[in-house]
Each structure stands twice: as C-alpha cells, then as structure tokens.
Design an enzyme around this catalytic site. Structure first.
Site, PDB file in Angstrom:
ATOM      1  N   ARG A 199      -2.599  -3.878  12.093  1.00  0.00           N
ATOM      2  CA  ARG A 199      -1.385  -4.593  12.499  1.00  0.00           C
ATOM      3  C   ARG A 199      -1.544  -5.298  13.846  1.00  0.00           C
ATOM      4  O   ARG A 199      -0.834  -6.275  14.120  1.00  0.00           O
ATOM      5  CB  ARG A 199      -0.181  -3.656  12.487  1.00  0.00           C
ATOM      6  N   SER A 259       7.421  10.219   8.284  1.00  0.00           N
ATOM      7  CA  SER A 259       7.940  10.377   6.926  1.00  0.00           C
ATOM      8  C   SER A 259       6.832  10.678   5.924  1.00  0.00           C
ATOM      9  O   SER A 259       7.098  11.214   4.843  1.00  0.00           O
ATOM     10  CB  SER A 259       8.679   9.110   6.504  1.00  0.00           C
ATOM     11  N   ASP A 299       6.706  -0.101  11.698  1.00  0.00           N
ATOM     12  CA  ASP A 299       5.553  -0.981  11.493  1.00  0.00           C
ATOM     13  C   ASP A 299       5.862  -2.446  11.793  1.00  0.00           C
ATOM     14  O   ASP A 299       4.954  -3.280  11.811  1.00  0.00           O
ATOM     15  CB  ASP A 299       5.030  -0.850  10.056  1.00  0.00           C
ATOM     16  N   LYS A 334       0.837  -1.205   0.000  1.00  0.00           N
ATOM     17  CA  LYS A 334       0.000   0.000   0.000  1.00  0.00           C
ATOM     18  C   LYS A 334       0.867   1.248   0.000  1.00  0.00           C
ATOM     19  O   LYS A 334       0.468   2.277  -0.549  1.00  0.00           O
ATOM     20  CB  LYS A 334      -0.971   0.005   1.174  1.00  0.00           C
ATOM     21  N   GLY A 381      -4.364   6.909   7.125  1.00  0.00           N
ATOM     22  CA  GLY A 381      -3.446   7.998   7.435  1.00  0.00           C
ATOM     23  C   GLY A 381      -2.615   8.431   6.243  1.00  0.00           C
ATOM     24  O   GLY A 381      -2.422   9.632   6.006  1.00  0.00           O
TER      25      GLY A 381
END
Length: 407
Positions: free
Chosen positions: A363, A144, A287, A21, A69
């Site tokens: 997640r 970032s 992540d 993604k 997000g």
C-alpha cells in the site's frame, strides 16, 4: 530496483480491477471447510492468495506464507483443527507481527499451538485435532483477522463458539464480511451487542465468484482526485459490497470525485468540490489511510484522521512510514496516541529527487505512485511489492498514460 514514475493529468479509461484478496482468502478457507468440489471464480492472483492456494494444494507439513498476514492468521486457525503436525512461518517482518491473541484463544478452546522462536510471534508449531470450542473473551480492539479466523472454523467445533468482544470493536465491516460469506456457505450466526454466537453446523458447497477489490479501487479514486480531468470506469465492483473499503466512494466526494454505479461496476469523474479540511475516523477502513494522507497533502487539504491504531502492526508501522515518506515530499505530518495522524498545512523543503521507500508494504507503493501526477520527479523503491494484492497495478497505470521506467 526502482521505478521512475511520471503521471498524466488527463485520464479517460476503463480498468478491470484486481479481485479482492480479503474475499478470496475467506472463500478458500470456506471452500476447504465445506469440502466443495467447485473452484472459486475470479480468484485473486496476488501473493497473499497464491500462498493460500499453494498451502491447500501442498502435501508438506511446513508452510512459508511470506509476508501474507491474512494467510498466517486464517491458516493458523484452519490447521489447528486438521489432524497432524504443522509448522507455519513467514518473512522476518512476519515474525515480528504479534499473533498471541489468536494462539491463546485457540489453545483455550482445545487447540495445541506453540511458538518455535519468540513467544507471541511466528513461526508456530500446530498439532491439529478436533476442537471442543466453547467461549472466548477478546478485545474488540484487535485485528479483525484474528476474529474472522476463529469465526470461520467455529461451526466445526464440538460446542460451536461464543466470542465476547470487549470494549470498542474496530474493523466491524470485515467481521460482517466474514459472517456474510459464512452464511453464503450455509452457516448462520447470531450477533447481539458484543457477543457473536456460532453453533455447531456443516458448511455446504456452493459456487462462488469473488468481487473486485475496493481497496485497489481507492488508488484510482486518488488518481481521479489528483488529475485535472478524469473519467475512469472500474469493473467488477458492487454497490452493496460487504467490503468496508467501499466507503471510499462516499469519502472521495469531498476530494472532488463522483461515483456512478453501473451494472458492470463504477464510473469515476472529476468534480470541482474540495473540502477545506478533512476529518474521518478510519477505525472501519484502516487500509484507506495511506491513500487519503497522500491525496490530501497533494491537494493542500489539511486533515485529522483518527482510528488508526492497527496501522502500527500492518506490513510495516504505517504511521511512521507515512511521516517519513511525506516529509521527503515536503509535508510535515504529526501523530499522537498511536492512532491519530494530522496535517495542519505545515511544509518543509522537499527532496530534489525523492525516492519513496515501500517497507515491504504494497500500500505504500500504490498510495504514493499517483503523486507523480503532481510531482515532476518521483521514484518508487522495490515497486514489485504491489504483487501482494494488485499484481497488475503498474501495467494498469501505463494503460491510462503513466510513464514508468525501471532504473
């Protein structure tokens, strides 16, 4: 809704991983900026990408991006340069995720973005127009995605853009990924020290194929590590990937998983190697934190993980969520300085039939489900949260022998 998950300790299978993604959403922005007639090949079908696709095909001026997000940040920057008046909003949680750094930077270079409710947070009203550009100063410690959002629209600005990043820069691989993809669409950059320069330029249309998702691969590394025997082929991954989470292949060596790169992807096999304690700074791969916390605890490998300062502003406060949910499984994790998670081997009485809360965070579901290999009873609440990034996750688990029952 809840899923009751029962794992399998022996796995021999191949998986066509979800497309990235991160790459998909960048590719959609760059395709739009280049006025490309070519479709993006192997585009992710996850929620975060779907809302981007819908935004680009919509004739509306109101965009609800849900919990995405990346989409919120990238579209805010993109719409700021598209003539018209736009409103962008999201879920209740999204309206609590700060966006002031991006908004202030955009307004400093000629944009007109204002807050509709709480200052510093979505929803936003954007009056799109040509942007002057110039120079902005940003903390290197911000997400970032804010930096990438600015970088991608930088060539379209009258003066281009110079970004000065102050202090330590986190998530460097994601910034490099953005610049790499911009170059593939014909725009080069200069990155010297803490300064990135993008000169006025035009993107060129190109045919683009999205790589599979290394973040999604991390859950298969976890499954291999927790298994008794594993041979898992993951298709669509590249050894020279621009994805920061490709670091997972190196890190899991110490948790008993070896990686063989092939023409089609990677092959994971179970080994006997297990570290006595694991140390890692996740500043470039935040992540992956949930994957490693769950894996290490269930393998009885104490850890000290640093560089987790962005976890508190993800889909949920992931540091707090991990502490709460791991305690349900019998593991006492501590945190400090809003950026460090540690487990020294301390345990507590686990819950008899633990229900893992997912906090609207994909997640959490995907990192905890593999724990069913080691635990007799595991329930995952709101399991379809995985559609945010990996819609086929549960079907893929079934394919390798997991039993999943809706209750």
């Amino acid at each position: 809704m809840k899923y009751k998950v029962k794992g399998t300790a022996t796995i021999h299978s191949n998986i066509q991983l979800a497309a990235s993604k991160s790459i998909s959403n960048r590719a959609l922005i760059l395709r739009a900026l280049s006025n490309s007639p070519y479709p993006i090949e192997n585009l992710s079908d996850c929620d975060d990408t779907r809302v981007m696709v819908e935004a680009f095909s919509s004739h509306d001026h109101l965009f609800d991006i849900g919990a995405a997000g990346t989409s919120m940040r990238f579209l805010t920057a993109y719409l700021s340069r598209i003539p018209g008046e736009w409103i962008i909003t999201g879920t209740e949680r999204m309206q609590k995720r700060p966006i002031n750094v991006l908004v202030e930077a955009l307004n400093a270079i000629g944009a007109h973005v204002e807050y509709l409710k709480t200052k510093g947070y979505p929803p936003l009203k954007i009056r799109g127009k040509a942007l002057e550009g110039g120079e902005v100063f940003l903390s290197g410690g911000i997400s970032s995605q804010f930096i990438s959002a600015l970088l991608m629209i930088a060539p379209t600005m009258e003066k281009g853009l110079i970004i000065h990043l102050e202090g330590n820069i986190i998530s460097v691989p994601y910034i490099k990924l953005t610049l790499k993809m911009m170059a593939e669409f014909g725009v080069k950059s200069e990155w010297t020290g803490n300064t990135i320069k993008i000169f006025p330029n035009e993107y060129r249309p190109v045919k683009y194929t999205v790589e599979s998702d290394w973040s999604a691969a991390s859950y298969w590394y976890e499954i291999a590590a927790l298994s008794n025997s594993a041979y898992i082929e993951l298709k669509g991954l590249f050894k020279d990937s621009g994805q920061g989470d490709s670091k997972v292949a190196e890190l899991f060596v110490d948790l008993g998983v070896s990686t063989e790169f092939t023409a089609d992807g990677v092959i994971l096999t179970k080994t006997d190697r297990v570290a006595k304690k694991m140390f890692h700074n996740f500043v470039n791969e935040p992540d992956l934190a949930q994957t490693f916390v769950v894996t290490c605890c269930l393998m009885n490998v104490p850890f000290l993980f640093t560089g987790l300062q962005t976890l508190k502003i993800k889909e949920t406060d992931r540091i707090e969520a991990l502490k709460v949910e791991m305690k349900k499984l019998g593991y006492v994790i501590t945190d400090r300085e809003d950026s460090i998670l540690e487990w020294n081997g301390e345990t507590c009485e686990p819950e008899t039939n633990p229900v893992i809360a997912t906090y609207e965070d994909h997640r959490m579901a995907m990192a905890f489900a593999p724990a069913a290999i080691k635990l007799p009873h595991l329930l995952i609440a709101e399991p379809m949260v995985v559609t945010k990034s990996y819609p086929n996750y549960w079907n893929d688990l079934k394919k390798v022998g997991f039993e999943i029952e809706e209750i």
